[in-house]
Scaffold this active site. Structure first.
Site, PDB file in Angstrom:
ATOM      1  N   ASP A   1       0.834  -1.202   0.000  1.00 16.20           N
ATOM      2  CA  ASP A   1       0.000   0.000   0.000  1.00 16.20           C
ATOM      3  C   ASP A   1       0.875   1.261   0.000  1.00 16.20           C
ATOM      4  O   ASP A   1       1.855   1.347   0.748  1.00 16.20           O
ATOM      5  CB  ASP A   1      -0.860  -0.019   1.282  1.00 16.20           C
ATOM      6  CG  ASP A   1      -1.813   1.146   1.378  1.00 16.20           C
ATOM      7  OD1 ASP A   1      -2.796   1.131   0.626  1.00 16.20           O
ATOM      8  OD2 ASP A   1      -1.585   2.051   2.197  1.00 16.20           O
TER       9      ASP A   1
ATOM     10  N   GLU B   1       1.195  -0.926  -5.160  1.00 17.79           N
ATOM     11  CA  GLU B   1       0.241   0.144  -5.467  1.00 17.79           C
ATOM     12  C   GLU B   1       1.084   1.310  -5.964  1.00 17.79           C
ATOM     13  O   GLU B   1       1.464   2.202  -5.215  1.00 17.79           O
ATOM     14  CB  GLU B   1      -0.569   0.559  -4.236  1.00 17.79           C
ATOM     15  CG  GLU B   1      -1.721   1.468  -4.650  1.00 17.79           C
ATOM     16  CD  GLU B   1      -2.261   2.381  -3.554  1.00 17.79           C
ATOM     17  OE1 GLU B   1      -3.265   3.040  -3.803  1.00 17.79           O
ATOM     18  OE2 GLU B   1      -1.662   2.450  -2.465  1.00 17.79           O
TER      19      GLU B   1
HETATM   20  C1  GLC Z   1      -4.071   3.250  -0.347  1.00 20.98           C
HETATM   21  C2  GLC Z   1      -5.365   2.481  -0.212  1.00 20.98           C
HETATM   22  C3  GLC Z   1      -6.461   3.430   0.157  1.00 20.98           C
HETATM   23  C4  GLC Z   1      -6.098   4.070   1.482  1.00 20.98           C
HETATM   24  C5  GLC Z   1      -4.738   4.738   1.394  1.00 20.98           C
HETATM   25  C6  GLC Z   1      -4.235   5.109   2.752  1.00 20.98           C
HETATM   26  O1  GLC Z   1      -4.137   4.161  -1.373  1.00 20.98           O
HETATM   27  O2  GLC Z   1      -5.635   1.808  -1.416  1.00 20.98           O
HETATM   28  O3  GLC Z   1      -7.692   2.793   0.260  1.00 20.98           O
HETATM   29  O4  GLC Z   1      -7.074   5.001   1.838  1.00 20.98           O
HETATM   30  O5  GLC Z   1      -3.764   3.868   0.861  1.00 20.98           O
HETATM   31  O6  GLC Z   1      -3.831   3.975   3.450  1.00 20.98           O
END
Ligand code: GLC
Length: 601
Positions: free
Chosen positions: A267, A327
């Site tokens: 993430d 991500e």
């Molecule tokens: C990432 C997740 C998202 C979350 C953010 C903060 O982007 O996909 O859902 O709000 O991180 O952790």
């Protein structure tokens, strides 16, 4: 994860914006080097070297576990993201849980899923619905407990389904014991685990904005210093310049590998590091949906130091035959390439959001993105929906032919060379259903940004299992309302309808798993000037699959000249189509939004 208006769709975009060999060789050499017996000279240098070499080879083979094409398990796997709050509620409290997921493994297997990525299910105050973690090594009681996790893991293994955990390294919850200790005093053991700074000119240390609105700095009255949070104030950023943070967070991954997981979705890796000198970010024109000045995240996004961490995290993954999925929000292919690692020693599957953000049915735009992904030298990773972005069903759908278009999009990203990551409900044609009143919004960014930003509730609604009450998700009122489309778009009804989106997905995934050209074949673009139809070959040894996708509202006739690819036969056998199509390689007539997948023999 900001949202941007692109071509009149509201789309969320974030931040606007390796090889097994070395570590396994090192391990394998260990026993030889540490040999205590003084027989080294007697055994002789040659035989010693030979033993080391054989052990190293065996270890490499065991760890890399490649197929004859040199592909590893994650290159042929179909991944499926589960948002656990919304998948299946086994204890009828309105929120999904691990036992719910376990009860649906048969469904997932039949669908053709090889690995599930579970969005965070750890203990959390749920400010950001699990992305604010207060204990990385446990399960939130709302989802079950570690026994339930182990039962899920065992059952999943029996089904041949791997588990990928969501790993949130950028920040913890402000209720994590590390932060509680860190904020307790300037001299606390964990003070330097987070980013604390004195204020400047009576305000925050610099001009950085939080992605979720307001300043990225919060003053803590107890110690009169500010802490940094890229997301909500309840999500303080960890200080990755502190080796103790790195050790503790790496141990978290080891612990989960010990519980049988096969890797992690990383993430928010883009924002692990910040400029230690806290330079102000350049300010751009205009304001964002929260009313803050727009800025370029020059000093707190994609800093080079992140790659040192990713390389080391990959070494741990390689010790466990694990996969890292990133991500990774990138603006160009060079940035994406960087995430694979200069020596392919970082993230195996960095998600390609540039493909995902082609927010219109445009053959030239998709063709361009695929060509770029192919040029990256890494194994492409395609995603069209997730828990942060408007579902593909709505982004591409025209309101009249959405089911056909859902099949078209499946026909695209599930036949490309690379690994696809599905999002739960996409296989049904689930619709994004945002709240219509501010008081119904659950996602805090929707409350803050209303009405411009309605938050992400719309793409997180309960999975639609059947046409009964609450779509079969729960016997009580679910945490988010079930979209009205559940009556027609649900697993039970669609499984019984040969023309449904679900049946199309099932057939396509079965094909993908069994057809060598779709698994291993090269991507060969065809008719690159065609503005309406994207077509390509997947070529593998003497086999080739032809894919043609009509992205336009009108019927299209397409002709192919395949001789230059060594294909002289005029015969193509349809494998899967949506629409009616004749069977000649030289010419196809594609109805609007039709998919044609055929084998050339
Ligand atoms: C990432 C997740 C998202 C979350 C953010 C903060 O982007 O996909 O859902 O709000 O991180 O952790």
């Amino acid at each position: 994860m900001p949202r941007r208006n692109l071509l009149s769709w509201t789309v969320h975009i974030r931040y606007l914006s390796k090889a097994a060999s070395s570590s396994s060789l090192r391990q394998a050499q260990g026993p030889c080097r540490n040999d205590k017996l003084g027989i080294y000279l007697k055994v002789g240098f040659m035989s010693k070297t030979l033993i080391c070499f054989v052990v190293a080879l065996a270890s490499l083979a065991a760890q890399a576990q490649t197929d004859p094409e040199g592909h590893q398990w994650w290159q042929h796997a179909v991944f499926y993201e589960i948002y656990p709050r919304s998948f299946a509620d086994s204890n009828n409290d309105g929120v999904g849980d691990l036992n719910g997921i376990r009860s649906k493994l048969d469904y997932l297997k039949r669908l053709g899923v090889d690995a599930i990525w579970i969005s965070p299910c750890y203990p959390s105050p749920q400010v950001d619905f699990g992305y604010d973690i207060s204990d990385y090594q446990n399960i939130d009681p709302m989802y079950g407990n570690m026994k339930d996790f182990d039962a899920l893991s065992t059952e999943a293994k029996r089904h041949g389904i791997r588990i990928i955990m969501d790993y949130v390294p950028n920040h913890t919850s402000d209720k994590h014991p590390w932060f509680i200790d860190s904020s307790s005093s300037k001299n606390s053991a964990h003070r330097d685990w987070y980013i604390w700074r004195d204020g400047k000119n009576g305000g925050a240390p610099n001009n950085w904005n939080a992605l979720f609105g307001g300043s990225a700095w919060k003053l803590d009255s107890k110690t009169n210093q500010y802490y940094y949070h890229f997301f909500y104030p309840e999500q303080p950023d960890l200080n990755w310049r502190n080796p103790a943070v790195k050790n503790a967070m790496f141990d978290v991954t080891r612990w989960w590998y010990g519980h049988g997981v096969s890797g992690f979705r990383l993430d928010a890796v883009d924002t692990l590091f910040e400029d230690p000198n806290l330079h102000d970010n350049p300010v751009k024109e205009g304001k964002n949906v929260y009313g803050d000045p727009n800025e370029e995240n020059k000093y707190n996004d994609r800093l080079p130091e992140v790659h040192d961490i990713l390389r080391d995290l990959r070494k741990v993954a390689d010790e466990h035959n694990g996969v890292l999925i990133g991500e990774t929000w990138t603006n160009n292919i060079e940035e994406l390439k960087r995430y694979y690692g200069l020596n392919h020693d970082e993230v195996q599957l960095p998600m390609n959001f540039m493909f995902c953000m082609v927010n219109k049915l445009s053959a030239p735009d998709f063709r361009k993105q695929i060509a770029l992904a192919e040029s990256s030298g890494g194994w492409p990773t395609y995603v069209i929906s997730n828990h942060d972005i408007v579902r593909s069903y709505d982004r591409y759908g025209d309101g009249n032919h959405n089911d056909r278009i859902a099949k078209l999009m499946a026909g695209l990203y599930l036949t490309l060379r690379g690994t696809p990551i599905m999002y739960y409900g996409e296989e049904l044609g689930m619709k994004t259903t945002p709240p219509t009143r501010r008081e119904d919004v659950k996602d805090p960014i929707g409350k803050l940004g209303w009405p411009k930003e309605k938050g992400r509730d719309g793409e997180r609604t309960p999975m639609q299992w059947n046409a009964s009450v609450n779509a079969g998700f729960s016997q009580v009122k679910p945490w988010l309302p079930v979209p009205p489309t559940y009556k027609t778009h649900n697993v039970a009804s669609e499984a019984a309808n040969p023309d449904s989106v679900l049946v199309f997905y099932k057939k396509l995934l079965a094909l993908r798993h069994n057809n060598p050209a779709l698994l291993d074949g090269n991507y060969v673009p065809l008719n690159e000037d065609d503005p309406n139809v994207i077509s390509y070959l997947r070529q593998y040894k003497d086999r080739a699959v032809l894919v043609a996708l009509n992205m336009s509202t009108t019927a299209q006739e397409v002709k192919f000249d395949l001789a230059k690819y060594g294909i002289t036969t005029g015969k193509v056998t349809p494998l899967l189509t949506s629409g009616t199509i004749p069977g000649k390689t030289s010419q196809l007539v594609l109805p609007p939004y039709a998919v044609y997948i055929g084998e050339i023999k």
